[in-house]
Scaffold this motif. Structure first.
Motif, PDB file in Angstrom:
ATOM      1  N   ARG A 192       4.561   9.652  11.443  1.00 36.26           N
ATOM      2  CA  ARG A 192       4.185  10.520  10.332  1.00 36.26           C
ATOM      3  C   ARG A 192       3.851  11.927  10.820  1.00 36.26           C
ATOM      4  NH1 ARG A 192       0.060   6.216   8.817  1.00 36.26           N
ATOM      5  NH2 ARG A 192       1.368   4.442   8.372  1.00 36.26           N
ATOM      6  N   HIS A 235       0.857  -1.188   0.000  1.00 39.23           N
ATOM      7  CA  HIS A 235       0.000   0.000   0.000  1.00 39.23           C
ATOM      8  C   HIS A 235       0.888   1.231   0.000  1.00 39.23           C
ATOM      9  CE1 HIS A 235       1.233  -0.660   4.146  1.00 39.23           C
ATOM     10  NE2 HIS A 235       1.143   0.657   4.276  1.00 39.23           N
ATOM     11  N   ASP A 293       1.346   5.092   1.919  1.00 38.69           N
ATOM     12  CA  ASP A 293       0.875   5.932   3.028  1.00 38.69           C
ATOM     13  C   ASP A 293       0.504   7.259   2.392  1.00 38.69           C
ATOM     14  OD1 ASP A 293       1.694   3.799   4.539  1.00 38.69           O
ATOM     15  OD2 ASP A 293       3.195   4.880   5.697  1.00 38.69           O
ATOM     16  N   HIS A 298       4.639  -0.235  -0.176  1.00 42.40           N
ATOM     17  CA  HIS A 298       5.409  -1.055   0.750  1.00 42.40           C
ATOM     18  C   HIS A 298       4.463  -1.986   1.486  1.00 42.40           C
ATOM     19  CE1 HIS A 298       4.026   2.520   2.887  1.00 42.40           C
ATOM     20  NE2 HIS A 298       3.961   1.735   3.953  1.00 42.40           N
TER      21      HIS A 298
END
Ligand code: SIN
Ligand code: FE2
Length: 224
Positions: free
Chosen positions: A221, A142, A144, A198
């Protein structure tokens, strides 16, 4: 005569004997910092326990209706969630209705140091997703991309059982490189690698002296 060899010998010796010395490029903008979190592993695990006491691990459901095999929780001003509605960040834990637990200072310090080493100085995360993997669980590839500004990097910390990390490119069809991630390893991706796909292959059975049959991953994040 020997002088041109010196830098090579030094690098080799450093990667062999200094657990905090290895820096491997995965792609432009993406690096693996081997053992970067080793010296503070116990502190990180204690901080995870403290977060989990307030916001327990849970198995979230994707908008498509699938329950994730990886258990998750969050700390920081924002936390990443998925439910039948969408993938998104929330300031409150939907299970308790209370704000996510505060980000432990040790998480923020590690994220700042790792990001700076990787070429992204001044990283101040406001969200940390904590993943718990047990043998047999996996995280499919996927991106981010629920964060407000992709100008900030992602810092990912591995603790406990080893895993095979997959790291690709911005397109789903880009080839995925396999990278072994061990206890204490930190991966940072940003800039041209910020939207790289990733994932984590199915966790193999094992026993880690500090975490037992589990792997933890912290993903730091700047979400808001
Ligand atoms: C993630 O992409 O959220 C986690 C990556 C990992 O567990 O290494
Ligand atoms: Fe991710």
């Amino acid at each position: 005569m020997f002088r041109p060899m010196m830098p090579y010998i030094w690098v080799t010796m450093q990667s062999l004997f200094d657990p905090d010395g290895g820096m491997e490029a995965l792609a432009p903008g993406a690096v693996l910092l081997r053992g970067q979190a080793l010296a503070i592993d116990a502190e990180l695990l204690a901080a995870i326990d403290a977060v989990v006491a307030k916001a327990p691990f849970r198995h979230m459901v994707t908008p498509g209706g699938f329950e994730m095999s990886v258990a998750m929780t969050n700390c920081g001003a924002a936390g990443w969630i998925t439910d039948r509605k969408s993938y998104r960040y929330t300031t409150d834990d939907p299970e308790s209705g209370r704000p996510w637990p505060a980000m432990p200072p040790v998480f923020r310090k590690l994220a700042d140091a790792a990001a700076a080493k990787a070429g992204f100085p001044g990283f101040v995360p406001d969200a940390c997703l904590i993943n718990r993997y047990e043998p047999g669980t996996r995280l499919s590839p996927h991106q981010d991309r629920d964060e407000a500004d992709f100008g900030h990097p992602i810092v990912s910390v591995s603790l406990g059982l080893p895993a095979t990390f997959q790291f690709g490119g911005p397109r789903r069809a880009d080839p995925l490189k396999k990278v072994a991630l061990c206890h204490g390893d930190v991966v940072v991706w940003g800039g041209p690698a910020r939207l790289a796909h990733h994932g984590v292959l199915t966790l193999k059975s094992g026993e880690h002296p500090m975490t037992g049959r589990r792997r933890f991953n912290l993903t730091l994040r700047k979400a808001l």
